[in-house]
Write a protein that holds these residues in place. Structure first.
Motif, PDB file in Angstrom:
ATOM      1  N   ASN A 218      43.948 -14.740   4.534  1.00 56.20           N
ATOM      2  CA  ASN A 218      43.261 -16.069   4.542  1.00 56.20           C
ATOM      3  C   ASN A 218      44.264 -17.059   4.084  1.00 56.20           C
ATOM      4  O   ASN A 218      44.721 -17.117   2.884  1.00 56.20           O
ATOM      5  CB  ASN A 218      41.919 -16.223   3.948  1.00 56.20           C
ATOM      6  CG  ASN A 218      40.997 -15.022   4.489  1.00 56.20           C
ATOM      7  OD1 ASN A 218      41.117 -14.616   5.763  1.00 56.20           O
ATOM      8  ND2 ASN A 218      40.275 -14.521   3.678  1.00 56.20           N
ATOM      9  N   SER A 219      44.417 -18.193   4.592  1.00 56.02           N
ATOM     10  CA  SER A 219      45.009 -19.212   4.367  1.00 56.02           C
ATOM     11  C   SER A 219      44.514 -20.137   2.929  1.00 56.02           C
ATOM     12  O   SER A 219      45.173 -20.593   2.151  1.00 56.02           O
ATOM     13  CB  SER A 219      45.390 -20.306   5.327  1.00 56.02           C
ATOM     14  OG  SER A 219      44.157 -20.901   5.787  1.00 56.02           O
ATOM     15  N   ALA A 220      43.297 -19.808   2.638  1.00 55.11           N
ATOM     16  CA  ALA A 220      42.565 -20.014   1.516  1.00 55.11           C
ATOM     17  C   ALA A 220      43.219 -19.873   0.376  1.00 55.11           C
ATOM     18  O   ALA A 220      43.071 -20.498  -0.808  1.00 55.11           O
ATOM     19  CB  ALA A 220      41.112 -19.893   1.712  1.00 55.11           C
TER      20      ALA A 220
ATOM     21  N   ARG B 205      50.743  -8.233  11.719  1.00 57.38           N
ATOM     22  CA  ARG B 205      50.020  -9.257  11.216  1.00 57.38           C
ATOM     23  C   ARG B 205      50.511 -10.608  11.109  1.00 57.38           C
ATOM     24  O   ARG B 205      51.750 -10.449  10.454  1.00 57.38           O
ATOM     25  CB  ARG B 205      48.873  -8.904   9.879  1.00 57.38           C
ATOM     26  CG  ARG B 205      48.380  -7.480  10.243  1.00 57.38           C
ATOM     27  CD  ARG B 205      47.436  -6.934   9.012  1.00 57.38           C
ATOM     28  NE  ARG B 205      47.073  -5.525   8.923  1.00 57.38           N
ATOM     29  CZ  ARG B 205      45.751  -5.241   9.129  1.00 57.38           C
ATOM     30  NH1 ARG B 205      45.004  -6.284   9.204  1.00 57.38           N
ATOM     31  NH2 ARG B 205      45.428  -4.054   9.030  1.00 57.38           N
ATOM     32  N   THR B 206      49.648 -11.563  11.189  1.00 59.10           N
ATOM     33  CA  THR B 206      50.163 -12.832  10.914  1.00 59.10           C
ATOM     34  C   THR B 206      49.461 -13.305   9.686  1.00 59.10           C
ATOM     35  O   THR B 206      48.234 -13.409   9.553  1.00 59.10           O
ATOM     36  CB  THR B 206      49.675 -14.080  12.087  1.00 59.10           C
ATOM     37  OG1 THR B 206      50.411 -13.507  13.291  1.00 59.10           O
ATOM     38  CG2 THR B 206      50.056 -15.350  11.655  1.00 59.10           C
ATOM     39  N   LEU B 207      50.249 -13.434   8.480  1.00 57.80           N
ATOM     40  CA  LEU B 207      49.942 -13.631   6.980  1.00 57.80           C
ATOM     41  C   LEU B 207      50.393 -14.922   6.623  1.00 57.80           C
ATOM     42  O   LEU B 207      51.256 -15.521   7.222  1.00 57.80           O
ATOM     43  CB  LEU B 207      50.069 -12.339   6.211  1.00 57.80           C
ATOM     44  CG  LEU B 207      49.410 -10.990   6.852  1.00 57.80           C
ATOM     45  CD1 LEU B 207      50.109 -10.016   5.898  1.00 57.80           C
ATOM     46  CD2 LEU B 207      48.048 -11.039   7.025  1.00 57.80           C
TER      47      LEU B 207
ATOM     48  N   PHE C  78      48.284  -8.234   1.283  1.00 56.74           N
ATOM     49  CA  PHE C  78      49.262  -7.248   1.573  1.00 56.74           C
ATOM     50  C   PHE C  78      50.322  -7.428   0.621  1.00 56.74           C
ATOM     51  O   PHE C  78      50.818  -8.458   0.292  1.00 56.74           O
ATOM     52  CB  PHE C  78      49.557  -7.002   3.154  1.00 56.74           C
ATOM     53  CG  PHE C  78      48.312  -6.477   3.933  1.00 56.74           C
ATOM     54  CD1 PHE C  78      47.563  -7.365   4.636  1.00 56.74           C
ATOM     55  CD2 PHE C  78      48.334  -5.333   4.171  1.00 56.74           C
ATOM     56  CE1 PHE C  78      46.595  -6.837   5.200  1.00 56.74           C
ATOM     57  CE2 PHE C  78      47.428  -4.713   4.930  1.00 56.74           C
ATOM     58  CZ  PHE C  78      46.397  -5.551   5.355  1.00 56.74           C
ATOM     59  N   VAL C  79      51.087  -6.271   0.191  1.00 52.16           N
ATOM     60  CA  VAL C  79      52.122  -6.428  -0.615  1.00 52.16           C
ATOM     61  C   VAL C  79      53.019  -5.397   0.125  1.00 52.16           C
ATOM     62  O   VAL C  79      53.179  -4.176   0.580  1.00 52.16           O
ATOM     63  CB  VAL C  79      51.975  -5.909  -1.915  1.00 52.16           C
ATOM     64  CG1 VAL C  79      53.467  -6.042  -2.811  1.00 52.16           C
ATOM     65  CG2 VAL C  79      50.985  -6.344  -2.763  1.00 52.16           C
TER      66      VAL C  79
ATOM     67  N   THR D 288      40.824 -19.901   8.664  1.00 53.78           N
ATOM     68  CA  THR D 288      40.659 -18.807   7.482  1.00 53.78           C
ATOM     69  C   THR D 288      40.883 -19.677   5.959  1.00 53.78           C
ATOM     70  O   THR D 288      41.098 -19.350   5.076  1.00 53.78           O
ATOM     71  CB  THR D 288      41.829 -17.872   7.420  1.00 53.78           C
ATOM     72  OG1 THR D 288      43.137 -18.419   7.392  1.00 53.78           O
ATOM     73  CG2 THR D 288      41.792 -16.884   8.715  1.00 53.78           C
ATOM     74  N   ILE D 289      40.648 -20.938   6.056  1.00 56.16           N
ATOM     75  CA  ILE D 289      40.976 -21.844   5.013  1.00 56.16           C
ATOM     76  C   ILE D 289      39.645 -22.024   4.081  1.00 56.16           C
ATOM     77  O   ILE D 289      39.797 -22.417   2.852  1.00 56.16           O
ATOM     78  CB  ILE D 289      41.461 -23.394   5.315  1.00 56.16           C
ATOM     79  CG1 ILE D 289      42.314 -23.966   4.213  1.00 56.16           C
ATOM     80  CG2 ILE D 289      40.500 -24.243   5.830  1.00 56.16           C
ATOM     81  CD1 ILE D 289      43.259 -25.071   4.476  1.00 56.16           C
TER      82      ILE D 289
END
Length: 1264
Positions: free
Chosen positions: A1178-1180, A1138-1140, A1243-1244, A1095-1096
């Motif tokens: 996304n890690s980006a 989720r993994t965020l 997400f917050v 996701t980068i």
């Protein structure tokens, strides 16, 4: 040319269309047979050899269609054509179409032309079809299900709410008119209608094809009725035979079962003989082996997809026409099954000799088909359909039928049940004439209605009455018959006069009379014995008069006296009845206590309580009237009794039930609420040995220790190699048994003597296992006892050869010792001692298979899970749970009892906390002491950091706190295991070795603690061999070999075992809770990196990962788990976790690792969607400079976190917490907010416990 009684139309109005010698006469609104009164616009006719035209029967496509199931490989459509068009083999005829799909095929035969029986009917009647030496299954196609439709072509991502709205709009349904069932692939949905489809299906099909759903073109289709059900929630061990017997019994629905297939341990597919069996099965509740079964209709497309085995590739030659034609020459057709002598063995060679199938070429098959066609053309036959069963029966018993048979002796005129009349003969014209005569006769039959009272019509409809009257009416010159439908009586006869005479006859046969009944006998008319008597009496219809002082009786003429005498005899004869009202023992006891006055008032009957394992209830005996009244009254009382099982989960509640105070509470509630309380619990027993410290040490002494360290390096405690004997008592028994068995060897040694070399060899043997089993560890830090206790059971279930392996291990471990000792024993002693040793060895090995390792990292509470202390853990758990089965007259009383008892228990519960810094230094022995305190006082202990929390009843907690304080004093004055290993060294001195050998770290800790407890001797298992450590003699004695070696206790100098790590290897989290660098070669590292780079996006070639560290903050993780359970209970979104990613600065890393994410710091980067903690999908996004600024070395820090997103909505800047949901009566908030609810990128969250930092990724930007 002239037809008999057939009006021929004007030739100028005929339109003849020629095709294959078949004509169609078009003449709208012209009756072919005015007598029968049948109108046909277009009638197919055929030109006969004599030039006459005859009418052809018209068959529906369903009547011409058959279905072939489970076709074997190698049978194609051409072979099906050849076989089913061969009348001699299959009974069939010309085929119109063959459609083969997978292993099934649908065959459509051409319309029958004047045949007495259609081709499809002959194929089905034949029943037995063999092709390629395989018996085929042939049946009529299943009819379409009127209440189930299949919606195909759905987008798998389409949610069910959108599908529901689509179905309601397109079909005009409300939410209560249907239910939806989605397939596992989510591409189709089964629509189950509450009522059959009211609108025309073709119109609905066209309407749906024109309207897309979520961008997908969907179609709707009718499905065939299923004959199978899916049965779930089966009790483990339920077999197919048991299911078959259940569903064929009255309890299960009394339906014929065709097949039962067990799909899994708790799931089965049950197929019935026909689809009509499903409604009685699905419309009832099912219970088997104590389990409530879940039964629903079975459809293949609703089942999970199964992985199919790879199939062999098909060679190219199979597709070539040349090979196809050659293959036809090898077609194997068999007219019947191969017969074998029942006494002949079923051997492959003998079967090959018997089974000699006939092999025919395609040319021979074609010649036979042509011969059959020729024979068929010479057959002159037709069929007259008579759908009305009354007319068919009248025709069969009429003189016309008999006269016609005599007038045409060369013709066959046969009645077929439900099919009409078959006519066959040598002349086509005469066959047509006969058919016309029969049609004329049927057309002349007259129907007349009789005005009768409903009771009279109901009486005439009885089978016995109808049979009697029909027999009398058939003896007349003009037979007549009648039918009854909804109180309407219709008489059918050959003429109007005969029908009128039949009506008069029926009226004359009805006779009614009235019997007066005395008041004391009127109650007899309400008994079930009265109904049974009337059914058995026959030819009688009786009912009570409106004044209820007499009986109106209806019977046949001439039977009045007989029936009146029988009725009066029944009424005047006393009837005794004995009946049983079944109920469970609790309900019976409740009635005896709270309805005793009601039972006493029923003095006209005898009532006996029955209490047994098989039968429980009230037995009633007496006069039938009184018994029925008592039975109805007591049945109402039983049905009004409410019951509920109340579960109480509080520390020590089982012990509290034995207190006088608790019994007083129960008596008070039973009197106040008029209830009965039955206790269901394991009786709490006091601890036999009240000295918890001694009891704990006895349980610890039965572990197996590695004798010496394998590497011989610095001493390290390896607790994961320890193994516990399943329980203390049995473990001690094994040691004692070993001593007794080996004592026989000692006696022989003293008599015969052993050499020194043999003794040395014996010392190193492992008598109890051939291989050290791998230790079992808890899967999580707080693994439940149930999970741990299932591990050995799963091992046994998975491997069926465990018993044989156990036998082999035991024999192998004793083989060496047995060979050394057997030379000194007699044959009797040899066998006896060997069997004893073998049984002991098997017991020890089995205990080792059950034993589990001790995981020190799981010490967050005093319960250590594993089968080593399964009985102790079960006893502790049983003390905290009880069940109360409560019986009451009203549901509200059950609720009051539940609330009242829980409140009284809760008021007596207290919590006390003790804090001591030495809690963190507790050893295995100290943890075992805490468990023994729980067992002794029936309290609950929880350890968090340096705090011990004691919960339970006030008196029990006071005693437990005193013991915990005593334990803490002992701990503060004792050394930790690590300190023992640093300061003490226990060694053994082998005679053959000049240098002493140190014991293993675990053994040193155990021996040192035993020495500090001032014990003279202690039993210990070293390398699975029983030993005794004698502190007075300072020697180790091997019970198996009888060898003793000297031991010593030395105090080496205290050294600093810690070493400084290189600066470059120092983790940023080295001083924080449990942070470890992930090995770059591990799968864990690769998975983290892969997810990060997926996701980068554009930064893929500009970011380099320096290292990945795994974090474990137990406090944060436990808070996160609790929050997850809360979110799961109320979230409607299928994906709650989720993994965020969360990028941060170096200064914030330590704060997050120790205290977690803190929304108080929000606004540092942005608060566009709310004032909370932000996470990126996304890690980006997280690697951008504004979110993860680099430190002085250019390193960036990204947290890979587990986040509970749950139900979410779009956020806004002003939000300080998630908004309330708009639906529902209870005000619930969303779990998180996002930037885009359809495709979120961030997400917050507004609750700090909703996120857990799992990995810290240190990366660096690459500058090119």
């Amino acid at each position: 040319m002239k037809f008999n009684k057939i009006p021929w139309p004007d030739h100028n109005k005929e339109v003849l269309n020629y095709r294959a010698n078949v004509y169609t006469v078009a003449q709208p609104d012209v009756s072919l047979n005015e007598t029968v009164g049948v109108k046909r616009d277009r009638l197919p006719v055929r030109r006969t050899r004599s030039g006459a035209l005859r009418r052809m029967p018209v068959e529906s496509p369903e009547d011409r269609t058959v279905e072939v199931l489970a076709l074997p490989d190698g049978i194609d459509e051409e072979l099906l054509y050849l076989y089913f068009e061969n009348k001699r083999r299959s009974g069939g005829g010309s085929l119109e179409a063959v459609e083969k799909k997978d292993n099934n095929a649908v065959l459509v035969f051409e319309e029958a032309e004047g045949k007495s029986q259609s081709s499809a009917a002959r194929v089905l009647a034949k029943g037995h079809h063999v092709l390629h030496n395989v018996e085929l299954t042939v049946r009529k196609p299943l009819s379409k299900d009127p209440c189930r439709l299949l919606l195909r072509g759905l987008n798998p991502s389409t949610n069910m709410e959108m599908v529901e709205l689509y179905v309601e709009n397109m079909m005009g349904l409300s939410i209560t008119d249907y239910t939806l069932h989605r397939s596992p692939g989510k591409d189709c949905v089964l629509i189950h209608l509450s009522q059959a489809l009211s609108k025309e299906f073709q119109m609905l099909q066209v309407k749906i094809s024109k309207r897309k759903l979520d961008g997908a073109e969907v179609t709707i289709e009718q499905i065939e009725q299923t004959d199978s059900v899916l049965v779930e929630n089966l009790h483990p061990g339920t077999t197919a035979d048991l299911l078959s017997l259940y569903f064929e019994s009255n309890r299960g629905g009394h339906q014929k079962v065709k097949e039962v297939a067990m799909l899994s341990e708790g799931t089965a597919k049950v197929s019935f003989e026909n689809s009509e069996s499903l409604d009685p099965i699905l419309n009832r509740q099912h219970k088997l082996d104590g389990s409530e079964l879940i039964v629903k209709a079975y459809f293949d497309f609703l089942q999970p997809a199964k992985s199919e085995p790879a199939q062999d590739s098909v060679t190219e030659s199979q597709g070539s026409p040349e090979n196809s034609s050659e293959a036809l020459t090898d077609v194997v057709m068999q007219a019947g099954p191969v017969l074998m002598d029942a006494d002949q063995p079923s051997h492959p060679s003998s079967q090959a000799a018997v089974e000699t199938p006939a092999i025919e070429t395609a040319e021979e098959v074609a010649e036979e088909a042509m011969e059959d066609q020729a024979e068929e053309d010479q057959t002159l036959s037709c069929q007259v359909l008579i759908t009305d069963p009354v007319k068919s029966a009248l025709f069969q018993c009429s003189a016309f039928y008999q006269d016609t048979q005599k007038a045409y002796p060369n013709f066959s005129i046969q009645m077929k049940d439900g099919e009409g009349v078959d006519i066959s003969g040598p002349d086509r014209l005469q066959v047509e004439q006969l058919k016309q005569r029969i049609l004329d006769f049927i057309g002349q039959l007259v129907e007349t209605n009789i005005p009768l009272e409903p009771e009279q019509a109901e009486f005439l409809a009885r089978p016995d009455v109808k049979e009697q009257l029909h027999e009398a009416m058939s003896q007349t010159a003009s037979p007549a018959m009648y039918t009854v439908s909804n109180s309407d009586v219709t008489v059918t006869s050959s003429s109007q006069d005969s029908a009128r005479r039949a009506c008069d006859f029926l009226k004359s046969q009805l006779s009614s009379f009235r019997i007066p009944v005395d008041g004391e006998l009127q109650c007899m008319l309400y008994l079930r014995e009265w109904t049974e008597f009337l059914q058995a009496l026959g030819f009688v219809y009786a009912k009570r008069s409106e004044q209820e002082d007499s009986i109106d009786v209806l019977t046949l003429k001439g039977m009045e006296d007989e029936k009146q005498t029988a009725i009066l005899k029944f009424l005047s004869t006393p009837i005794e009845r004995e009946t049983l009202i079944s109920m469970d023992s609790g309900t019976l006891k409740y009635i005896q206590i709270h309805s005793h006055q009601l039972l006493a008032d029923m003095d006209q009957v005898s009532i006996f309580p029955l209490e047994g394992e098989e039968v429980s209830g009230l037995k009633i005996h007496g006069h039938a009237v009184a018994c029925q009244m008592a039975e109805e009254l007591l049945q109402g009382v039983v049905s009004s009794i409410c019951t509920r099982t109340i579960t109480i989960n509080n520390p020590g509640v089982a012990r509290f039930l034995d207190e006088k105070e608790c019994r007083s509470i129960f008596n008070e509630m039973e009197t106040k609420f008029q209830v009965l309380i039955i206790l269901k619990y394991e009786v709490w027993q006091p601890l036999p040995d009240q000295d918890i410290f001694e009891s704990a040490w006895k349980m610890m002494s039965h572990r197996n220790f590695q004798k010496v360290s394998l590497n011989g390096s610095a001493q390290e405690l390896k607790s994961d190699s320890e193994q516990m004997v399943p329980n203390g008592a049995s473990g001690g028994g094994l040691l004692e048994e070993a001593k007794k068995i080996v004592s026989a060897i000692d006696d022989r040694e003293q008599e015969e003597g052993l050499t020194a070399g043999e003794l040395d060899d014996m010392d190193d043997m492992d008598l109890y296992t051939a291989e050290e089993p791998a230790p079992l560890k808890d899967g999580a830090s707080n693994g439940s006892a149930a999970e741990a206790s299932q591990l050995p059971a799963d091992q046994n279930a998975a491997g069926g050869s465990f018993a044989s392996n156990l036998e082999e291990e035991a024999q192998l471990s004793l083989a060496i010792q047995y060979s050394l000792e057997s030379s000194q024993w007699s044959l009797i002693d040899e066998e006896e001692q060997f069997q004893k040793a073998l049984e002991l060895s098997k017991s020890m090995i089995q205990n080792e298979h059950c034993s589990g390792g001790v995981d020190r990292s799981s010490r967050t509470e005093p319960k250590k899970k594993g089968c080593g202390n399964a009985s102790l853990q079960e006893t502790i758990k049983a003390a905290n749970t009880v069940q109360l089965e409560v019986f009451a007259g009203y549901d509200s009383d059950l609720v009051r009892v539940d609330i009242a008892f829980n409140k009284k228990v809760s008021l007596r519960q207290v919590d006390e906390k003790l804090e001591h810094r030495c809690i963190s230094k507790m050893s295995d022995y100290h943890w075992k002491c805490l468990e023994m305190i729980q067992r002794k006082h029936a309290v609950e202990l929880q350890v968090q950091g340096t705090i011990v929390a004691v919960s339970g009843f006030q008196d029990y907690v006071a005693g437990a706190v005193a013991d915990v304080k005593l334990l803490l004093d002992k701990i503060s004055n004792s050394l930790t295991d690590e300190e023992i290993l640093k300061t003490v060294r226990w060694e053994q001195h082998e005679p053959a070795s000049l240098k002493p050998t140190a014991y293993s770290p675990d053994a040193i800790v155990f021996i040192e603690n035993s020495w500090r407890m001032k014990l003279k001797k202690v039993d210990i298992l070293l390398d699975n061999q029983p030993h005794i450590i004698d502190f007075e003699k300072m020697e180790e004695y091997n019970i198996a070999s009888g060898k003793a070696v000297t031991i010593s206790r030395t105090l080496p100098e205290l050294v600093d075992l810690t070493k400084d790590l290189p600066e470059e290897e120092c983790s940023l989290l080295s001083n924080l809770p449990e942070a470890s660098k992930v090995d770059e070669e591990s799968d864990e590292f690769q998975n983290v990196v892969k997810s990060f780079y997926e996701t980068i996006q554009d930064y893929h070639s500009r970011i380099r990962i320096i290292k990945v560290e795994k974090l474990m903050n137990r406090l944060l993780y436990n808070q996160y788990k609790l929050k997850k359970l809360s979110v799961m209970q109320r979230s409607s979104h299928p994906e709650i976790e989720r993994t965020l990613y969360h990028g941060t600065s170096e200064t914030s890393v330590k704060e997050i690792c120790v205290h977690g994410f803190n929304r108080s710091f929000c606004g540092k980067n942005a608060t566009v969607y709310g004032q909370g903690v932000y996470f990126a999908v996304n890690s980006a996004l997280s690697v951008q400079e504004q979110y993860s600024p680099p430190n002085a070395d250019g390193y960036k820090f990204i947290f890979m976190s587990k986040v509970l997103t749950g139900d979410f909505t779009k956020g806004c800047h002003a939000m300080k917490t998630a908004p309330l949901k708009e639906t529902g009566d209870i005000p619930l908030r969303y779990d998180s907010v996002t930037d885009d609810i359809t495709k979120p990128t961030m997400f917050v969250i507004f609750n700090d416990t909703q996120a857990f930092p799992e990995y810290l990724i240190t990366c660096q930007r690459i500058h090119r």
